[in-house]
Write an enzyme that holds these catalytic residues in place. Structure first.
Site, PDB file in Angstrom:
ATOM      1  N   SER A  29      43.091  44.544  44.328  1.00 17.29           N
ATOM      2  CA  SER A  29      43.962  45.411  43.539  1.00 17.29           C
ATOM      3  C   SER A  29      43.162  46.180  42.492  1.00 17.29           C
ATOM      4  CB  SER A  29      45.032  44.558  42.848  1.00 17.29           C
ATOM      5  OG  SER A  29      45.866  45.388  42.089  1.00 17.29           O
ATOM      6  N   CYS A 133      44.612  38.736  34.945  1.00 17.44           N
ATOM      7  CA  CYS A 133      43.869  39.882  34.445  1.00 17.44           C
ATOM      8  C   CYS A 133      43.468  39.608  33.001  1.00 17.44           C
ATOM      9  CB  CYS A 133      44.705  41.150  34.540  1.00 17.44           C
ATOM     10  SG  CYS A 133      43.712  42.611  34.286  1.00 17.44           S
ATOM     11  N   LYS A 169      47.658  35.325  41.972  1.00 18.61           N
ATOM     12  CA  LYS A 169      46.240  35.647  41.798  1.00 18.61           C
ATOM     13  C   LYS A 169      45.705  34.915  40.576  1.00 18.61           C
ATOM     14  CE  LYS A 169      42.912  39.438  41.587  1.00 18.61           C
ATOM     15  NZ  LYS A 169      42.697  40.883  41.752  1.00 18.61           N
ATOM     16  N   ASN A 194      40.076  36.472  40.269  1.00 16.56           N
ATOM     17  CA  ASN A 194      40.042  37.736  39.516  1.00 16.56           C
ATOM     18  C   ASN A 194      38.647  37.895  38.899  1.00 16.56           C
ATOM     19  OD1 ASN A 194      40.826  40.059  38.042  1.00 16.56           O
ATOM     20  ND2 ASN A 194      42.895  39.269  37.875  1.00 16.56           N
TER      21      ASN A 194
END
Lengths: 298, 244
Positions: A29, A133, A169, A194
């Protein structure tokens, strides 16, 4: 088509969560813009656009990227037009392969609402929860801060999207505990991993250059271990990735236990067609199909 | 994004700068567009890992060139490349050219002079009158100006041309219906200010880039209401669009 010629004689197809993919490669992504889609037709088994959020986000002020040995640090700040505009534009990502959608919110309720919104659309094959993130703070922590936080958000998303495949994720820190929590809360698959929180400094100006997430070949051994550890712990499939740059890297992640492999930063410097072609050569030599490779360490 | 390994046809030292020319394998080259370039590696170089953006310096008879100054590891490796370099398809949006608009001023600062060579060639080919003004730190970097016939030069240390900035070498920019500029952001902001709001004012920004194809959102510039990517929406912008 050029891609097809270079991958003849091998079975690249894989299946995950009831979805059949023509190749095990998926863009990570945030690394494949719609403007760049035309060049990768036939390479990826599914498309995964940049994370969408409830409202538009302008993102962080520049500088946003800094180069590091064998990688880069980015701090984009989830710049995106917001979920409604993203969904209006969704057809732009239609390459005739399954479409996975990455979502991120600032609260559990945000996450659940996003899951409900995107999963009701028939064009969306699966939803990836961007829990890790490191650019987006939530009371100083991420949703990946520990098993309790992971369990809470995945449970809410599961309830909001009861039938759509959900991928959680995860970041590499505490990944095994978080993976267990995500699985028990109903995640259908786990994306590992990530970017790694990182910092770059401009010594000449004596200032911080970019504080963000490290990606690229530098992180590969860390990602491989995370995938290996998680795949041995949970029963749900794993989307592995982190520094994948070659066909051999793809094979390594699958051997470590990944069913799908995400390609990100490397696609900025290499044509991903090459990565798929190398992976096909590997399979041909091994006399195996892609689906047989997952977890096939001797 | 298409990736090409191209043979180096020639290299020239232009004072502190280096010019590498190579046979261009891709589609039509336009002034203001750029390539991502790096020294060849197997299959990639790990340090530096990313390619660097370079404007097309010139393009003639199928041969393109890029201009650079050795500033770090990436450009040092490019400088040492003897046989091949890796370049990507022509990227970004270039300069708008309007033959009916009238006389153009071209302003370049430092390595930002690069896209003005091919732009000047295109303007001449279309019969558009233009004047070129180039600003540098010193005589070493100003040596590239020899490749721009008739250009007015300024240096910050006064070692060549007018002592001062590129704006000190240029007449009143308000007199020009068209202004093109490329250089550091501070210079572009000064040009924007000096050129005023009327007419066609276009600025080519120099930003740090990750991918070059719109994917990473790393190279943004501020506009009203947020940021846009200089690799896809730029690198050439109308001056009024940039929120400086």
């Amino acid at each position: 088509m050029v891609v097809r010629e270079r991958v003849t004689g091998v079975d690249l197809s894989v299946e995950m969560c009831g979805i059949t993919l023509s190749t095990p490669l998926v863009p990570a992504s945030g690394t494949l813009a719609k403007e760049a889609l035309g060049e990768v037709e036939g390479v990826y088994g599914a498309i995964l656009p940049k994370t969408t959020t409830p409202a538009a986000r302008a993102g962080n002020p520049p500088p946003r990227v800094a180069e590091t040995p064998a990688g880069m640090v980015n701090s984009i700040g989830l710049q995106n037009p917001g979920v409604e505009r993203f969904m209006e534009d969704l057809d732009a990502f239609d390459l005739g392969v399954p479409l996975f959608v990455s979502v991120a919110g600032e609260t559990v309720r945000d996450f659940a609402a996003l899951c409900e919104r995107v999963s009701e659309d028939g064009r969306v094959a699966a939803v990836e929860l961007n829990l890790s993130c490191p650019n987006v703070e939530h009371g100083g922590l991420t949703f990946c801060a520990g098993p309790a936080a992971v369990e809470e958000v995945v449970t809410a998303c599961r309830a909001a999207a009861p039938t759509k495949p959900l991928f959680a994720k995860l970041t590499h820190e505490g990944v095994v505990g978080n993976a267990r929590a995500a699985e028990s809360a109903g995640a259908d698959a786990l994306t590992v991993m990530n970017t790694i929180p990182a910092l770059t400094i401009d010594a000449k100006r004596r200032s911080v250059l970019v504080r963000g997430g490290l990606s690229g070949p530098a992180v590969k051994p860390v990602a491989l271990k995370a995938v290996h550890d998680v795949a041995r712990t949970v029963r749900v499939p794993v989307l592995g990735g982190g520094g994948v740059t070659s066909g051999t890297d793809v094979a390594e992640f699958m051997l470590a236990g990944a069913t799908l492999v995400q390609v990100g930063t490397a696609s900025f410097v290499r044509d991903p067609v090459e990565i798929l072609a190398e992976f096909s050569d590997y399979l041909r030599e091994a006399g195996m199909g892609a689906a047989e490779l997952t977890g096939a360490l001797r | 994004m298409k990736f090409y390994t191209v043979e180096i046809e020639a290299r020239r030292e232009l004072g502190a700068y280096t010019l590498i020319s190579y046979r261009w394998p891709g589609e039509k080259v336009e002034p203001g567009r750029f390539v991502m370039a790096r020294a060849a590696g197997y299959p990639v170089t790990l340090d530096p890992f990313l390619a660097r953006p370079f404007s097309f310096y010139d393009f003639e008879d199928g041969v393109a060139s890029l201009l650079f100054e050795v500033r770090g590891r990436g450009t040092a490796l490019l400088d040492r490349a003897t046989r091949t370099v890796e370049v990507t398809a022509p990227l970004g949006r270039g300069f708008e050219i309007d033959a009916s608009a009238g006389r153009a001023a071209l302003l370049g600062g430092g390595i930002g002079v690069a896209p003005l060579k091919i732009l000047g060639r295109e303007l001449s080919a279309r019969g558009i009158d233009h004047d070129v003004f180039l600003g540098f730190l010193d005589a070493g970097t100003a040596a590239v100006a020899d490749d721009f016939a008739g250009a007015s030069v300024a240096t910050m240390d006064g070692s060549a041309g007018t002592h001062g900035t590129v704006l000190d070498a240029a007449p009143d920019l308000l007199e020009y219906p068209v202004v093109y500029a490329c250089g550091p952001n501070a210079m572009l902001a000064a040009v924007k200010d000096a050129a005023g709001p009327d007419g066609l004012r276009q600025l080519s920004v120099e930003e740090r880039m990750g991918c070059g194809n719109g994917s990473c959102n790393g190279c943004v510039v501020p506009v009203d209401g947020g940021y846009v990517r200089s690799c896809v929406e730029g690198p050439v912008f109308r001056a009024e669009v940039l929120a400086w």
